[in-house]
Design a protein around this motif. Structure first.
Motif: not given
Ligand code: OGA
Ligand code: NI
Length: 358
Positions: A155-160, A211-214
């Protein structure tokens, strides 16, 4: 033992892989079907039964533990982080402030997803890495040399973050709540790691490392022949920082001074990208009989418009005449491409192709 497996001239690995992928029901589907021998494409070329017993430490005495209790002196925490990141590339974190309820619900949510009705679950099965949420078995199924005994959702939670309806109802709320908490903890860790490198607290954050969160929800079904395969083969992670939440079963091991060390259940973390000052630890998960194991791995990584072409290089403050660059400059594009082409996760460091000659 794999080497004793008779060579079947009619063994068609490609079609077996394809049939497995087409079933969309993953490793759990095989277990539900009551299989007692694991398919050959799960046989690892160097299975655990061939390893000398002495290569695994049964104890976890030395695994560094970082205690984030607010009353602890900052300088002491930073020093502990520095020691752990330099010598292990790994530590367990306690008193991190994430309520136990959230951890428990996240494990239950991941279990709930993988244990839901197959007809419902297969709607999420995909290999389209552009999706915000999907589930699959073995990201490297067709390119790796042996499949591992696990299913995963990503699940890609960040940035969007995804739209709520893109997430399965069974874990929708908890993934969102858990991600918020992990982002906060992640930023605390970025500050501590920056300070541990002798940099300003916001240095790694300003490089965009968080910045990104998987969020990956792993499900390791019980394995009828755990000595022939792995839950997750020997690898290093490719994000910037991984925070792993595991249930009480255990099975995660990290490589330290050429020995595999068992990581007893507690939330933990892994690190990379610091001109080798901090280690990116090799780790793996054993396949086990008994009950399923659930873990949730949160990958913090840079993520923004045009990121593929941005060139990464060792942090300039960490490079000097005595500490020359260990890695050449590389864009994320090159990194990802080389990693995808690599033979699955067979123990090669994700950074190895970028190493400069000594
Ligand atoms: C990973 C990983 C460990 C675990 O997701 O990269 O190593 O315990 N997970 O599931
Ligand atoms: Ni990993």
């Amino acid at each position: 033992m794999v080497s004793n497996t008779p060579i079947e001239s009619n063994y068609d690995r490609e079609s077996e892989l394809k049939a497995f992928d087409d079933s969309k029901s993953g490793v759990k589907g095989l277990v539900d079907a009551g299989l007692t021998k694991i398919p050959r494409f799960f046989h690892h070329p160097r299975p655990i039964i061939n390893e000398p017993k002495s290569s695994t430490l049964q104890t976890q005495v030395d695994i560094p533990i970082i205690d984030l209790k607010e009353t602890n002196a900052r300088a002491e925490i930073v020093e502990n982080v520095r020691y752990a990141a330099e010598n292990w590339g790994f530590f367990q974190i306690i008193n991190h402030g994430i309520p136990q309820r959230v951890l428990d619900e996240m494990i239950d949510g991941a279990r709930g997803f993988h244990e839901m009705e197959t007809e419902e679950k297969i709607k999420y099965y995909s290999r389209d890495y552009q999706k915000k949420f999907f589930y699959t078995s073995n990201f490297h199924l067709f390119t790796g040399d042996a499949a591992s005994w696990n299913d995963t959702f990503l699940s890609v939670m960040a940035p969007q973050p995804p739209q709520p309806e893109e997430l399965p109802p069974i874990c929708r709320n908890i993934i969102t709540e858990y991600s918020d908490q992990i982002m906060k903890l992640g930023f605390t860790l970025l500050e501590l790691l920056s300070e541990a490198l002798g940099l300003k607290p916001d240095h790694l954050k300003s490089l965009g490392c968080g910045q990104g969160l998987f969020v990956l929800g792993h499900y390791y079904p019980p394995c009828p022949e755990p000595e022939l395969t792995f839950g997750a083969n020997y690898h290093t992670d490719s994000g910037f920082l991984t925070i792993v939440l595991q249930d009480s079963l255990g099975g995660l091991q990290v490589l330290h001074q050429k020995q595999w060390v068992n990581v007893s259940p507690l939330p933990g973390a892994l690190v990379l990208l610091t001109n080798d000052k901090f280690k990116s630890v090799h780790h793996r998960v054993l396949a086990q009989k008994g009950t399923p194991r659930i873990s949730v791995a949160a990958f913090l990584r840079p993520f923004h418009e045009g990121i593929e072409s941005i060139v990464y290089r060792p942090i300039k403050e960490l490079v000097s005449e005595e500490n020359p660059c260990v890695y050449k400059d590389a864009s994320l594009d090159e990194f990802v491409r080389l990693r995808r082409n690599a033979e699955g996760l067979d123990g090669k460091s994700a950074l190895a192709p970028f190493k400069l000659d000594p």
